[in-house]
Design a protein around this motif. Structure first.
Motif, PDB file in Angstrom:
ATOM      1  N   ALA A  27     -66.836 -22.237  41.505  1.00 35.75           N
ATOM      2  CA  ALA A  27     -66.683 -21.116  42.388  1.00 35.75           C
ATOM      3  C   ALA A  27     -66.856 -19.847  41.810  1.00 35.75           C
ATOM      4  N   GLN A  28     -66.150 -19.491  40.538  1.00 33.79           N
ATOM      5  CA  GLN A  28     -65.885 -18.402  39.980  1.00 33.79           C
ATOM      6  C   GLN A  28     -67.062 -17.934  39.186  1.00 33.79           C
ATOM      7  N   ALA A  29     -67.732 -19.248  38.487  1.00 37.67           N
ATOM      8  CA  ALA A  29     -68.916 -19.019  37.560  1.00 37.67           C
ATOM      9  C   ALA A  29     -70.130 -18.573  38.655  1.00 37.67           C
ATOM     10  N   LEU A  30     -70.281 -19.395  39.748  1.00 38.94           N
ATOM     11  CA  LEU A  30     -71.406 -19.172  40.650  1.00 38.94           C
ATOM     12  C   LEU A  30     -71.252 -17.723  41.193  1.00 38.94           C
ATOM     13  N   THR A  31     -69.998 -17.461  41.621  1.00 38.06           N
ATOM     14  CA  THR A  31     -69.842 -16.048  41.990  1.00 38.06           C
ATOM     15  C   THR A  31     -70.154 -14.730  41.227  1.00 38.06           C
ATOM     16  N   ASN A  32     -69.790 -14.917  39.955  1.00 36.48           N
ATOM     17  CA  ASN A  32     -70.110 -14.005  38.818  1.00 36.48           C
ATOM     18  C   ASN A  32     -71.606 -14.078  38.674  1.00 36.48           C
ATOM     19  N   TYR A  33     -72.230 -15.310  38.751  1.00 42.08           N
ATOM     20  CA  TYR A  33     -73.469 -15.485  38.289  1.00 42.08           C
ATOM     21  C   TYR A  33     -74.394 -14.466  39.395  1.00 42.08           C
ATOM     22  N   VAL A  34     -74.228 -14.736  40.788  1.00 46.74           N
ATOM     23  CA  VAL A  34     -74.745 -14.119  41.863  1.00 46.74           C
ATOM     24  C   VAL A  34     -74.612 -12.436  41.552  1.00 46.74           C
ATOM     25  N   LYS A  35     -73.290 -12.262  41.329  1.00 49.51           N
ATOM     26  CA  LYS A  35     -73.038 -10.613  41.184  1.00 49.51           C
ATOM     27  C   LYS A  35     -73.755 -10.042  39.998  1.00 49.51           C
ATOM     28  N   THR A  36     -74.003 -10.815  38.949  1.00 46.91           N
ATOM     29  CA  THR A  36     -74.822 -10.230  37.784  1.00 46.91           C
ATOM     30  C   THR A  36     -76.163 -10.031  38.087  1.00 46.91           C
ATOM     31  N   LYS A  37     -76.713 -11.117  38.576  1.00 46.71           N
ATOM     32  CA  LYS A  37     -77.978 -10.945  39.188  1.00 46.71           C
ATOM     33  C   LYS A  37     -78.222  -9.794  40.064  1.00 46.71           C
ATOM     34  N   SER A  38     -77.441  -9.665  41.025  1.00 43.71           N
ATOM     35  CA  SER A  38     -77.738  -8.777  42.079  1.00 43.71           C
ATOM     36  C   SER A  38     -77.412  -7.302  41.405  1.00 43.71           C
TER      37      SER A  38
ATOM     38  N   GLY B 298     -84.578   0.221  58.455  1.00 45.21           N
ATOM     39  CA  GLY B 298     -84.777   1.552  59.040  1.00 45.21           C
ATOM     40  C   GLY B 298     -84.413   2.696  58.137  1.00 45.21           C
ATOM     41  N   LYS B 299     -84.643   2.663  56.778  1.00 42.74           N
ATOM     42  CA  LYS B 299     -84.381   3.572  55.859  1.00 42.74           C
ATOM     43  C   LYS B 299     -85.421   3.895  54.967  1.00 42.74           C
ATOM     44  N   ASP B 300     -85.029   4.684  53.870  1.00 47.20           N
ATOM     45  CA  ASP B 300     -86.148   4.879  53.028  1.00 47.20           C
ATOM     46  C   ASP B 300     -86.133   3.972  51.607  1.00 47.20           C
ATOM     47  N   SER B 301     -84.763   3.947  51.415  1.00 47.89           N
ATOM     48  CA  SER B 301     -84.654   2.819  50.178  1.00 47.89           C
ATOM     49  C   SER B 301     -83.224   2.291  50.512  1.00 47.89           C
ATOM     50  N   LEU B 302     -82.813   1.082  49.774  1.00 47.26           N
ATOM     51  CA  LEU B 302     -81.593   0.478  49.969  1.00 47.26           C
ATOM     52  C   LEU B 302     -80.628   1.298  49.018  1.00 47.26           C
ATOM     53  N   ASP B 303     -79.408   1.265  49.784  1.00 45.91           N
ATOM     54  CA  ASP B 303     -78.112   1.883  49.140  1.00 45.91           C
ATOM     55  C   ASP B 303     -77.161   0.966  48.753  1.00 45.91           C
ATOM     56  N   GLU B 304     -76.042   1.342  47.946  1.00 42.58           N
ATOM     57  CA  GLU B 304     -75.133   0.585  47.707  1.00 42.58           C
ATOM     58  C   GLU B 304     -74.631  -0.422  48.558  1.00 42.58           C
ATOM     59  N   LYS B 305     -74.181   0.061  49.760  1.00 43.87           N
ATOM     60  CA  LYS B 305     -73.852  -0.719  50.766  1.00 43.87           C
ATOM     61  C   LYS B 305     -74.751  -2.002  50.962  1.00 43.87           C
ATOM     62  N   ASP B 306     -76.018  -1.779  51.014  1.00 40.36           N
ATOM     63  CA  ASP B 306     -77.000  -2.760  51.201  1.00 40.36           C
ATOM     64  C   ASP B 306     -76.857  -3.765  50.136  1.00 40.36           C
ATOM     65  N   PHE B 307     -76.985  -3.212  49.165  1.00 41.79           N
ATOM     66  CA  PHE B 307     -76.671  -4.318  47.784  1.00 41.79           C
ATOM     67  C   PHE B 307     -75.540  -5.031  47.872  1.00 41.79           C
ATOM     68  N   ALA B 308     -74.463  -4.459  48.488  1.00 39.42           N
ATOM     69  CA  ALA B 308     -72.938  -5.054  48.429  1.00 39.42           C
ATOM     70  C   ALA B 308     -73.000  -6.311  49.577  1.00 39.42           C
ATOM     71  N   ASP B 309     -73.433  -5.592  50.694  1.00 41.66           N
ATOM     72  CA  ASP B 309     -73.892  -6.764  51.627  1.00 41.66           C
ATOM     73  C   ASP B 309     -74.804  -7.864  51.333  1.00 41.66           C
ATOM     74  N   ALA B 310     -75.819  -7.615  50.393  1.00 44.63           N
ATOM     75  CA  ALA B 310     -76.755  -8.946  50.034  1.00 44.63           C
ATOM     76  C   ALA B 310     -76.112  -9.578  49.244  1.00 44.63           C
TER      77      ALA B 310
END
Length: 223
Positions: free
Chosen positions: A102-113, A196-208
């Motif tokens: 779980a930790q390895a996969l979580t960290n991998y998604v986090k890094t790729k994001s 509905g915005k010009d560009s993705l912000d920090e919250k969008d990336f965190a949500d993704a």
């Protein structure tokens, strides 16, 4: 922008090198500047549309410097791609049999994001290369990338066999993670427009990142 060397053939066995000094440090600084500029130009204009003159202008250096350090546009493009792939492969080193799945996969998604958020041009350069049939990196994909995916898929398979995660195809799991994270770099305009915005912000990336992580863990029977 982090610059990586593609000389090591085994990520776990790669040893840190002493920090360069003098001429070596100056050369590394110039190469860093050129690679950073080239990544942006190749992402914006594609390989055919990019010129060494435009890359030199973006780097704030004479055109002669581009040819001195990298020779040709093709060699520079390959250097940019090698650096991108080395950066993306490095986090897979965390996939070891004694690691927590779980930790390895979580960290991998986090890094790729993180790379999609902070290095979107890297993903765009890579995507453009793939869309054109990978003329520059076909050998890399067939050899180094394939070996690394086989190796880390073996770890995922071991976790499955040990009952530490649910049955799932390891290779396709990696494909899904790559696609789900890199889409926010490659198709950021689409995502932003729909939101509905010009560009993705920090919250969008965190949500993704949170959504992709939950999906990956759920598919693997993890929390």
């Amino acid at each position: 922008m982090q610059i990586c060397s593609s000389a090591a053939t085994d990520l776990d066995e790669a040893k840190p090198e002493p920090a360069p000094t003098g001429r070596a440090a100056n050369r590394q600084a110039f190469e860093y500047k050129i690679l950073e500029a080239a990544e942006g130009v190749f992402a914006e204009r594609g390989y055919d549309g990019a010129t060494t003159a435009s890359i030199a202008e973006a780097a704030g250096l004479p055109k002669a410097n581009i040819h001195y350090y990298f020779g040709t546009k093709k060699a520079l493009h390959r250097a940019v791609l090698d650096n991108i792939l080395d950066l993306w492969l490095a986090p897979l080193a965390e996939f070891t049999e004694d690691a927590d799945p779980a930790q390895a996969l979580t960290n991998y998604v986090k890094t790729k994001s993180w790379y999609s958020r902070n290095r979107p041009n890297a993903s765009k350069v890579f995507a453009n290369e793939i869309l054109h049939g990978a003329p520059q990196i076909a050998d890399y994909l067939a050899n180094r990338l394939r070996r690394e995916v086989e190796r880390r898929s073996g770890v995922l398979r071991a976790w499955i066999d040990q009952g530490r995660m649910a049955e799932i195809d390891p290779v396709h799991l990696l494909f899904v993670i790559w696609a789900a994270t890199q889409t926010y770099a490659d198709f950021g305009v689409q995502a932003a427009t729909v939101l509905g915005k010009d560009s993705l912000d920090e919250k969008d990336f965190a949500d993704a990142e949170k959504t992709v992580t939950k999906m990956v863990l759920a598919a693997c029977g993890l929390t």
